[in-house]
Design a protein around this motif. Structure first.
Motif, mmCIF file in Angstrom:
data_model
loop_
_atom_site.group_PDB
_atom_site.id
_atom_site.type_symbol
_atom_site.label_atom_id
_atom_site.label_comp_id
_atom_site.label_asym_id
_atom_site.label_seq_id
_atom_site.Cartn_x
_atom_site.Cartn_y
_atom_site.Cartn_z
ATOM 1 N N UNK A 1 8.139 -5.120 35.648
ATOM 2 C CA UNK A 1 7.305 -5.377 35.908
ATOM 3 C C UNK A 1 7.758 -4.903 37.701
ATOM 4 N N UNK A 2 9.139 -3.792 37.419
ATOM 5 C CA UNK A 2 9.651 -3.729 39.275
ATOM 6 C C UNK A 2 9.406 -2.549 39.154
ATOM 7 N N UNK A 3 9.782 -1.939 37.927
ATOM 8 C CA UNK A 3 9.134 -0.112 38.073
ATOM 9 C C UNK A 3 7.239 -0.200 38.932
ATOM 10 N N UNK A 4 6.672 -1.105 38.228
ATOM 11 C CA UNK A 4 5.196 -1.314 39.007
ATOM 12 C C UNK A 4 5.124 -2.069 40.149
ATOM 13 N N UNK A 5 6.046 -2.565 40.556
ATOM 14 C CA UNK A 5 6.063 -2.860 41.959
ATOM 15 C C UNK A 5 6.088 -1.791 42.885
ATOM 16 N N UNK A 6 7.572 -1.276 42.347
ATOM 17 C CA UNK A 6 8.063 0.281 43.258
ATOM 18 C C UNK A 6 6.436 1.497 43.107
ATOM 19 N N UNK A 7 6.303 1.424 42.249
ATOM 20 C CA UNK A 7 4.962 2.350 41.850
ATOM 21 C C UNK A 7 3.882 1.979 42.850
ATOM 22 N N UNK A 8 2.941 0.653 42.877
ATOM 23 C CA UNK A 8 2.186 0.129 43.170
ATOM 24 C C UNK A 8 2.406 -0.228 45.181
ATOM 25 N N UNK A 9 3.454 -0.918 45.461
ATOM 26 C CA UNK A 9 3.829 -1.046 46.822
ATOM 27 C C UNK A 9 4.848 -0.362 47.914
ATOM 28 N N UNK A 10 5.271 0.508 46.890
ATOM 29 C CA UNK A 10 6.401 1.484 48.023
ATOM 30 C C UNK A 10 7.572 0.570 48.407
ATOM 31 N N UNK A 11 8.844 1.353 48.526
ATOM 32 C CA UNK A 11 9.730 0.124 49.176
ATOM 33 C C UNK A 11 9.902 -0.484 50.374
ATOM 34 N N UNK A 12 9.624 -1.693 50.083
ATOM 35 C CA UNK A 12 8.693 -2.723 51.847
ATOM 36 C C UNK A 12 9.549 -3.742 50.619
ATOM 37 N N UNK A 13 9.849 -4.317 52.350
ATOM 38 C CA UNK A 13 11.151 -5.309 52.430
ATOM 39 C C UNK A 13 10.923 -6.271 51.011
ATOM 40 N N UNK A 14 9.554 -7.264 50.648
ATOM 41 C CA UNK A 14 9.710 -7.608 49.889
ATOM 42 C C UNK A 14 9.649 -7.479 48.293
ATOM 43 N N UNK A 15 9.605 -6.783 48.471
ATOM 44 C CA UNK A 15 9.682 -5.570 47.149
ATOM 45 C C UNK A 15 11.366 -5.448 46.665
ATOM 46 N N UNK A 16 11.899 -5.261 48.059
ATOM 47 C CA UNK A 16 13.297 -4.751 47.500
ATOM 48 C C UNK A 16 14.185 -6.557 47.707
ATOM 49 N N UNK A 17 13.756 -7.000 48.481
ATOM 50 C CA UNK A 17 14.067 -8.655 47.807
ATOM 51 C C UNK A 17 13.512 -9.347 46.360
ATOM 52 N N UNK A 18 11.935 -8.417 46.067
ATOM 53 C CA UNK A 18 12.184 -8.955 44.168
ATOM 54 C C UNK A 18 12.778 -8.430 43.667
ATOM 55 N N UNK A 19 13.653 -6.776 44.119
ATOM 56 C CA UNK A 19 13.908 -6.424 42.801
ATOM 57 C C UNK A 19 15.552 -7.236 43.246
ATOM 58 N N UNK A 20 16.576 -7.100 44.258
ATOM 59 C CA UNK A 20 17.427 -7.999 44.423
ATOM 60 C C UNK A 20 17.344 -9.331 42.933
ATOM 61 N N UNK A 21 16.484 -9.811 43.435
ATOM 62 C CA UNK A 21 16.289 -11.027 42.555
ATOM 63 C C UNK A 21 16.717 -10.897 41.070
ATOM 64 N N UNK A 22 15.310 -9.879 40.584
ATOM 65 C CA UNK A 22 15.412 -9.901 39.576
ATOM 66 C C UNK A 22 16.542 -9.360 38.830
ATOM 67 N N UNK A 23 17.091 -7.726 39.915
ATOM 68 C CA UNK A 23 18.617 -7.700 39.889
ATOM 69 C C UNK A 23 19.953 -8.801 38.992
ATOM 70 N N UNK A 24 19.540 -9.436 39.812
ATOM 71 C CA UNK A 24 20.330 -11.546 39.979
ATOM 72 C C UNK A 24 20.326 -12.018 38.306
ATOM 73 N N UNK A 25 19.199 -11.411 38.727
ATOM 74 C CA UNK A 25 18.365 -12.314 36.882
ATOM 75 C C UNK A 25 19.045 -12.127 35.664
ATOM 76 N N UNK A 26 18.758 -10.893 35.770
ATOM 77 C CA UNK A 26 19.314 -9.366 34.284
ATOM 78 C C UNK A 26 20.392 -9.514 34.816
ATOM 79 N N UNK A 27 21.899 -9.405 35.747
ATOM 80 C CA UNK A 27 23.394 -9.569 35.516
ATOM 81 C C UNK A 27 23.668 -11.130 34.981
ATOM 82 N N UNK A 28 22.749 -12.395 35.849
ATOM 83 C CA UNK A 28 22.971 -13.370 34.971
ATOM 84 C C UNK A 28 22.924 -13.503 33.042
ATOM 85 N N UNK A 29 21.740 -12.644 32.502
ATOM 86 C CA UNK A 29 21.393 -12.499 31.387
ATOM 87 C C UNK A 29 22.406 -11.936 30.901
#
Length: 377
Positions: free
Chosen positions: A251-279
Protein backbone atom coordinates in the motif's frame (compact mmCIF):
# COMPACT_ATOMS: atom_id res chain seq x y z
CA UNK A 1 31.41 -62.31 74.10
CA UNK A 2 27.99 -63.18 75.67
CA UNK A 3 26.67 -61.99 79.01
CA UNK A 4 29.16 -60.94 81.70
CA UNK A 5 28.66 -59.89 85.38
CA UNK A 6 29.67 -56.27 85.99
CA UNK A 7 28.58 -55.71 89.61
CA UNK A 8 27.64 -58.03 92.49
CA UNK A 9 26.42 -57.65 96.06
CA UNK A 10 24.49 -59.68 98.64
CA UNK A 11 20.95 -59.09 99.89
CA UNK A 12 17.78 -60.73 101.12
CA UNK A 13 15.25 -61.02 98.27
CA UNK A 14 11.50 -60.44 98.46
CA UNK A 15 8.65 -60.33 95.94
CA UNK A 16 5.23 -58.74 96.21
CA UNK A 17 2.44 -61.20 97.00
CA UNK A 18 0.69 -61.87 93.64
CA UNK A 19 -2.63 -62.43 95.41
CA UNK A 20 -2.86 -59.29 97.56
CA UNK A 21 -0.33 -57.03 95.76
CA UNK A 22 0.36 -55.53 99.19
CA UNK A 23 2.44 -57.93 101.31
CA UNK A 24 6.04 -59.07 100.79
CA UNK A 25 6.97 -62.74 100.34
CA UNK A 26 10.57 -63.83 101.04
CA UNK A 27 12.07 -65.76 98.11
CA UNK A 28 15.38 -66.56 99.82
CA UNK A 29 15.96 -67.93 103.31
CA UNK A 30 19.27 -66.11 103.67
CA UNK A 31 21.28 -63.40 101.92
CA UNK A 32 22.21 -64.38 98.35
CA UNK A 33 24.33 -62.83 95.61
CA UNK A 34 22.56 -60.28 93.38
CA UNK A 35 24.45 -59.35 90.19
CA UNK A 36 24.16 -56.94 87.31
CA UNK A 37 24.86 -58.62 83.95
CA UNK A 38 25.61 -56.96 80.58
CA UNK A 39 24.88 -58.70 77.27
CA UNK A 40 27.22 -57.05 74.75
CA UNK A 41 25.55 -58.71 71.75
CA UNK A 42 22.15 -57.12 72.50
CA UNK A 43 23.21 -54.11 74.64
CA UNK A 44 20.95 -55.34 77.45
CA UNK A 45 21.45 -55.01 81.23
CA UNK A 46 19.86 -57.56 83.59
CA UNK A 47 19.62 -58.19 87.34
CA UNK A 48 20.07 -61.89 88.11
CA UNK A 49 20.17 -63.77 91.41
CA UNK A 50 20.35 -67.52 91.99
CA UNK A 51 19.40 -69.35 95.18
CA UNK A 52 21.18 -72.65 94.51
CA UNK A 53 19.93 -73.67 91.07
CA UNK A 54 16.75 -71.56 91.26
CA UNK A 55 16.65 -68.13 89.62
CA UNK A 56 14.87 -65.88 92.11
CA UNK A 57 15.53 -62.69 90.10
CA UNK A 58 15.73 -62.37 86.31
CA UNK A 59 14.85 -58.76 85.52
CA UNK A 60 15.84 -56.81 82.39
CA UNK A 61 16.57 -53.12 83.06
CA UNK A 62 14.55 -50.72 80.90
CA UNK A 63 14.54 -46.88 80.79
CA UNK A 64 11.07 -46.86 82.38
CA UNK A 65 12.13 -48.64 85.58
CA UNK A 66 12.78 -46.80 88.87
CA UNK A 67 14.60 -48.10 91.95
CA UNK A 68 13.03 -46.66 95.12
CA UNK A 69 14.59 -46.61 98.58
CA UNK A 70 11.76 -47.28 101.04
CA UNK A 71 14.01 -47.39 104.14
CA UNK A 72 17.67 -47.14 105.09
CA UNK A 73 18.35 -50.77 104.14
CA UNK A 74 15.52 -51.69 101.77
CA UNK A 75 14.84 -50.83 98.14
CA UNK A 76 12.41 -52.01 95.47
CA UNK A 77 11.59 -51.77 91.75
CA UNK A 78 8.69 -52.93 89.54
CA UNK A 79 9.20 -55.24 86.55
CA UNK A 80 6.12 -55.16 84.33
CA UNK A 81 7.49 -57.89 82.07
CA UNK A 82 7.69 -60.31 85.00
CA UNK A 83 4.46 -58.81 86.40
CA UNK A 84 5.94 -58.45 89.88
CA UNK A 85 7.76 -56.08 92.23
CA UNK A 86 11.17 -57.05 93.62
CA UNK A 87 12.46 -55.96 97.02
CA UNK A 88 16.03 -56.18 98.37
CA UNK A 89 17.09 -55.99 102.01
CA UNK A 90 20.75 -55.03 102.58
CA UNK A 91 22.98 -55.30 105.61
CA UNK A 92 23.92 -51.61 105.52
CA UNK A 93 22.84 -48.32 104.00
CA UNK A 94 26.09 -48.16 101.99
CA UNK A 95 25.29 -51.39 100.16
CA UNK A 96 21.82 -50.06 99.35
CA UNK A 97 23.20 -46.75 98.05
CA UNK A 98 25.81 -48.53 95.92
CA UNK A 99 23.16 -50.80 94.38
CA UNK A 100 20.82 -47.82 93.73
CA UNK A 101 23.64 -45.85 92.06
CA UNK A 102 24.47 -48.79 89.81
CA UNK A 103 20.78 -49.20 88.96
CA UNK A 104 20.55 -45.54 87.85
CA UNK A 105 23.84 -45.82 85.93
CA UNK A 106 22.84 -48.95 84.02
CA UNK A 107 19.33 -47.60 83.44
CA UNK A 108 20.83 -44.53 81.73
CA UNK A 109 23.18 -46.78 79.73
CA UNK A 110 20.19 -48.87 78.62
CA UNK A 111 18.37 -45.71 77.52
CA UNK A 112 21.39 -44.49 75.52
CA UNK A 113 21.82 -47.92 73.93
CA UNK A 114 18.15 -47.97 72.96
CA UNK A 115 18.32 -44.48 71.39
CA UNK A 116 21.55 -45.36 69.58
CA UNK A 117 20.01 -48.54 68.18
CA UNK A 118 16.93 -46.63 66.98
CA UNK A 119 19.08 -43.94 65.31
CA UNK A 120 21.17 -46.65 63.63
CA UNK A 121 18.07 -48.38 62.26
CA UNK A 122 16.64 -45.07 60.97
CA UNK A 123 19.95 -44.15 59.34
CA UNK A 124 20.38 -47.52 57.58
CA UNK A 125 16.73 -47.55 56.43
CA UNK A 126 17.03 -44.15 54.61
CA UNK A 127 18.80 -44.43 51.22
CA UNK A 128 21.17 -41.47 50.77
CA UNK A 129 21.14 -41.56 46.98
CA UNK A 130 17.35 -41.49 46.92
CA UNK A 131 17.38 -38.41 49.15
CA UNK A 132 19.84 -36.62 46.83
CA UNK A 133 17.74 -37.45 43.78
CA UNK A 134 14.61 -36.28 45.59
CA UNK A 135 16.23 -32.94 46.43
CA UNK A 136 17.29 -32.49 42.79
CA UNK A 137 13.78 -33.32 41.56
CA UNK A 138 12.19 -30.88 44.01
CA UNK A 139 14.63 -28.16 42.93
CA UNK A 140 13.83 -28.83 39.25
CA UNK A 141 10.09 -28.73 39.98
CA UNK A 142 10.46 -25.46 41.85
CA UNK A 143 12.43 -23.97 38.94
CA UNK A 144 9.83 -25.19 36.42
CA UNK A 145 6.94 -23.78 38.46
CA UNK A 146 8.78 -20.46 38.74
CA UNK A 147 9.19 -20.37 34.94
CA UNK A 148 5.54 -21.31 34.52
CA UNK A 149 4.42 -18.44 36.76
CA UNK A 150 6.66 -15.90 34.94
CA UNK A 151 5.78 -17.10 31.40
CA UNK A 152 1.98 -16.49 31.53
CA UNK A 153 -0.21 -15.52 28.54
CA UNK A 154 0.45 -11.86 29.10
CA UNK A 155 4.01 -11.86 28.24
CA UNK A 156 27.27 -44.27 74.39
CA UNK A 157 29.63 -46.27 74.31
CA UNK A 158 29.11 -49.29 76.79
CA UNK A 159 30.05 -48.75 80.49
CA UNK A 160 33.35 -50.02 81.92
CA UNK A 161 32.89 -53.35 83.70
CA UNK A 162 33.15 -53.10 87.46
CA UNK A 163 32.91 -55.98 89.88
CA UNK A 164 32.32 -55.34 93.55
CA UNK A 165 31.63 -58.67 95.29
CA UNK A 166 30.08 -58.54 98.70
CA UNK A 167 32.06 -60.74 101.07
CA UNK A 168 30.29 -60.01 104.33
CA UNK A 169 27.77 -62.52 105.58
CA UNK A 170 24.62 -60.58 106.38
CA UNK A 171 23.27 -62.16 109.53
CA UNK A 172 20.81 -59.44 110.44
CA UNK A 173 17.38 -59.57 108.85
CA UNK A 174 16.58 -56.69 106.47
CA UNK A 175 14.26 -53.83 107.32
CA UNK A 176 10.82 -54.66 106.00
CA UNK A 177 9.04 -51.81 104.18
CA UNK A 178 5.44 -50.85 104.67
CA UNK A 179 3.03 -52.64 102.25
CA UNK A 180 2.27 -50.69 99.12
CA UNK A 181 0.29 -51.08 95.89
CA UNK A 182 2.37 -52.52 93.04
CA UNK A 183 2.78 -50.15 90.19
CA UNK A 184 4.22 -50.29 86.71
CA UNK A 185 2.73 -50.51 83.25
CA UNK A 186 3.37 -52.60 80.22
CA UNK A 187 6.63 -51.77 78.51
CA UNK A 188 7.03 -52.08 74.72
CA UNK A 189 9.36 -54.74 73.40
CA UNK A 190 12.66 -53.21 72.23
CA UNK A 191 13.10 -55.38 69.09
CA UNK A 192 9.45 -54.96 68.03
CA UNK A 193 9.78 -51.16 68.43
CA UNK A 194 12.81 -50.98 66.17
CA UNK A 195 11.44 -53.18 63.39
CA UNK A 196 8.02 -51.55 63.39
CA UNK A 197 9.61 -48.09 63.24
CA UNK A 198 11.83 -48.56 60.22
CA UNK A 199 9.77 -50.08 57.37
CA UNK A 200 6.48 -48.02 57.50
CA UNK A 201 8.39 -44.72 57.89
CA UNK A 202 10.39 -45.42 54.70
CA UNK A 203 7.22 -46.28 52.75
CA UNK A 204 5.40 -43.14 53.97
CA UNK A 205 8.44 -41.02 53.08
CA UNK A 206 8.58 -42.28 49.50
CA UNK A 207 4.77 -42.23 49.07
CA UNK A 208 4.65 -38.57 50.15
CA UNK A 209 7.43 -37.64 47.72
CA UNK A 210 5.75 -39.59 44.89
CA UNK A 211 2.42 -37.85 45.56
CA UNK A 212 4.13 -34.43 45.47
CA UNK A 213 5.89 -35.32 42.21
CA UNK A 214 2.60 -36.50 40.67
CA UNK A 215 0.98 -33.16 41.59
CA UNK A 216 3.86 -31.19 40.04
CA UNK A 217 3.69 -33.42 36.96
CA UNK A 218 -0.01 -32.64 36.53
CA UNK A 219 0.69 -28.91 36.82
CA UNK A 220 3.52 -29.03 34.28
CA UNK A 221 1.41 -31.10 31.88
CA UNK A 222 -1.45 -28.58 32.07
CA UNK A 223 0.98 -25.70 31.54
CA UNK A 224 2.55 -27.53 28.57
CA UNK A 225 -0.85 -28.09 26.91
CA UNK A 226 -1.79 -24.48 27.47
CA UNK A 227 1.54 -23.29 26.10
CA UNK A 228 1.15 -25.49 23.00
CA UNK A 229 -2.27 -23.96 22.34
CA UNK A 230 -0.81 -20.47 22.79
CA UNK A 231 2.02 -21.28 20.35
CA UNK A 232 -0.48 -22.27 17.68
CA UNK A 233 -2.44 -19.09 18.30
CA UNK A 234 0.72 -16.99 18.17
CA UNK A 235 1.78 -18.60 14.90
CA UNK A 236 -1.59 -17.72 13.41
CA UNK A 237 -1.28 -14.15 14.69
CA UNK A 238 2.28 -13.95 13.34
CA UNK A 239 1.16 -15.08 9.89
CA UNK A 240 -1.63 -12.51 9.98
CA UNK A 241 0.84 -9.80 11.08
CA UNK A 242 3.22 -10.75 8.26
CA UNK A 243 0.41 -10.61 5.70
CA UNK A 244 -0.70 -7.28 7.13
CA UNK A 245 2.87 -5.95 6.95
CA UNK A 246 3.25 -7.03 3.31
CA UNK A 247 -0.07 -5.51 2.46
CA UNK A 248 0.92 -2.28 4.16
CA UNK A 249 4.25 -2.26 2.30
CA UNK A 250 2.44 -2.69 -0.98
CA UNK A 251 0.00 0.00 0.00
CA UNK A 252 2.85 2.37 0.84
CA UNK A 253 4.50 1.68 -2.49
CA UNK A 254 1.26 2.29 -4.34
CA UNK A 255 0.65 5.51 -2.44
CA UNK A 256 4.17 6.72 -3.16
CA UNK A 257 3.77 5.96 -6.84
CA UNK A 258 0.32 7.52 -7.13
CA UNK A 259 0.45 10.49 -4.81
CA UNK A 260 4.18 11.31 -4.71
CA UNK A 261 5.98 12.75 -1.73
CA UNK A 262 3.03 14.60 -0.20
CA UNK A 263 2.72 15.47 3.43
CA UNK A 264 -0.25 13.20 3.92
CA UNK A 265 1.55 10.29 2.33
CA UNK A 266 4.60 10.89 4.55
CA UNK A 267 2.46 10.94 7.68
CA UNK A 268 0.74 7.73 6.59
CA UNK A 269 4.09 6.17 5.81
CA UNK A 270 5.42 7.18 9.24
CA UNK A 271 2.37 5.67 10.92
CA UNK A 272 2.73 2.52 8.86
CA UNK A 273 6.42 2.30 9.72
CA UNK A 274 5.62 2.61 13.44
CA UNK A 275 2.99 -0.11 13.05
CA UNK A 276 5.52 -2.32 11.29
CA UNK A 277 8.09 -1.73 14.02
CA UNK A 278 5.52 -2.59 16.69
CA UNK A 279 4.62 -5.76 14.82
CA UNK A 280 8.27 -6.71 14.50
CA UNK A 281 8.79 -6.08 18.23
CA UNK A 282 5.75 -8.24 19.01
CA UNK A 283 7.16 -10.92 16.70
CA UNK A 284 10.49 -10.89 18.53
CA UNK A 285 8.76 -11.17 21.92
CA UNK A 286 6.71 -14.11 20.65
CA UNK A 287 9.85 -15.81 19.41
CA UNK A 288 11.46 -15.36 22.84
CA UNK A 289 8.33 -16.79 24.44
CA UNK A 290 8.50 -19.74 22.08
CA UNK A 291 12.11 -20.43 23.15
CA UNK A 292 11.10 -20.37 26.81
CA UNK A 293 8.30 -22.80 26.10
CA UNK A 294 10.76 -25.16 24.40
CA UNK A 295 12.92 -25.06 27.54
CA UNK A 296 9.83 -25.86 29.64
CA UNK A 297 9.12 -28.87 27.43
CA UNK A 298 12.70 -30.12 27.97
CA UNK A 299 12.34 -29.68 31.74
CA UNK A 300 9.07 -31.62 31.64
CA UNK A 301 10.79 -34.48 29.80
CA UNK A 302 13.56 -34.56 32.41
CA UNK A 303 10.92 -34.63 35.13
CA UNK A 304 9.25 -37.66 33.53
CA UNK A 305 12.54 -39.57 33.53
CA UNK A 306 13.24 -38.66 37.17
CA UNK A 307 9.73 -39.73 38.16
CA UNK A 308 10.27 -43.15 36.54
CA UNK A 309 13.57 -43.51 38.42
CA UNK A 310 11.91 -42.70 41.75
CA UNK A 311 9.11 -45.18 41.04
CA UNK A 312 11.69 -47.90 40.42
CA UNK A 313 13.53 -47.05 43.66
CA UNK A 314 10.25 -47.14 45.59
CA UNK A 315 9.58 -50.65 44.29
CA UNK A 316 13.10 -51.67 45.34
CA UNK A 317 12.51 -50.32 48.86
CA UNK A 318 9.22 -52.24 49.11
CA UNK A 319 10.99 -55.45 48.09
CA UNK A 320 13.68 -54.82 50.75
CA UNK A 321 10.91 -54.26 53.31
CA UNK A 322 9.29 -57.59 52.42
CA UNK A 323 12.67 -59.33 52.71
CA UNK A 324 13.23 -57.77 56.15
CA UNK A 325 9.79 -58.90 57.30
CA UNK A 326 10.57 -62.44 56.13
CA UNK A 327 13.88 -62.38 58.02
CA UNK A 328 12.07 -61.13 61.13
CA UNK A 329 9.64 -64.04 60.91
CA UNK A 330 12.51 -66.51 60.60
CA UNK A 331 14.26 -64.97 63.62
CA UNK A 332 11.10 -65.23 65.71
CA UNK A 333 10.74 -68.88 64.74
CA UNK A 334 14.38 -69.53 65.70
CA UNK A 335 13.91 -67.83 69.07
CA UNK A 336 10.83 -69.93 69.74
CA UNK A 337 12.68 -73.12 68.75
CA UNK A 338 15.61 -72.20 71.04
CA UNK A 339 13.21 -71.57 73.91
CA UNK A 340 11.59 -74.95 73.43
CA UNK A 341 15.00 -76.65 73.30
CA UNK A 342 16.06 -74.96 76.55
CA UNK A 343 12.81 -76.02 78.22
CA UNK A 344 13.31 -79.62 77.06
CA UNK A 345 16.89 -79.53 78.35
CA UNK A 346 15.75 -78.23 81.73
CA UNK A 347 13.14 -80.98 82.01
CA UNK A 348 15.74 -83.60 81.09
CA UNK A 349 18.13 -82.13 83.66
CA UNK A 350 15.45 -82.25 86.36
CA UNK A 351 14.70 -85.89 85.50
CA UNK A 352 18.42 -86.70 85.65
CA UNK A 353 18.74 -85.00 89.05
CA UNK A 354 15.78 -86.95 90.39
CA UNK A 355 17.26 -90.19 89.07
CA UNK A 356 20.64 -89.29 90.59
CA UNK A 357 19.00 -88.57 93.95
CA UNK A 358 17.34 -91.99 93.79
CA UNK A 359 20.61 -93.72 92.99
CA UNK A 360 22.39 -91.88 95.81
CA UNK A 361 19.63 -92.95 98.20
CA UNK A 362 19.93 -96.54 97.03
CA UNK A 363 23.72 -96.47 97.45
CA UNK A 364 23.31 -95.00 100.93
CA UNK A 365 20.88 -97.74 101.88
CA UNK A 366 23.19 -100.36 100.39
CA UNK A 367 26.12 -98.94 102.38
CA UNK A 368 24.13 -99.07 105.61
CA UNK A 369 23.10 -102.66 104.85
CA UNK A 370 26.72 -103.62 104.18
CA UNK A 371 27.84 -101.89 107.38
CA UNK A 372 25.23 -103.78 109.39
CA UNK A 373 26.23 -107.03 107.70
CA UNK A 374 29.87 -106.32 108.56
CA UNK A 375 29.01 -105.63 112.17
CA UNK A 376 26.98 -108.81 112.40
CA UNK A 377 29.78 -110.90 110.97
Amino acid sequence: MGEQPIFSTRAHIFQIDPATKKNWVATSKHAVTVSYFFDSTRNVYRIISLDGTKAVINSTITPNMTFTKTSQKFGQWADSRANTVYGLGFSSEGHLSKFADKFAEFKEAARLAKEKNQEKMEFTSTPSQGGAVTRKVLAANKHALKKESTSSLAPPSPLTSESVNGTEDERAAPDMPQPFEARGGAEPSHNALVFSHSSPSVNKHWEAELAALKGNNAKLTAALLESTANVKQWKQQLAAYQEEAERLHRRVTELECVSGQTTATRSDKTALNRTIEELEEALRSKEDELERLKMDVQSANQFHSQRDSLTHKLQTVEQMNQALEAQLGELEQRVEADRRERETFRQSLRSLLQLLDGKILELSQLREALAKLLECS
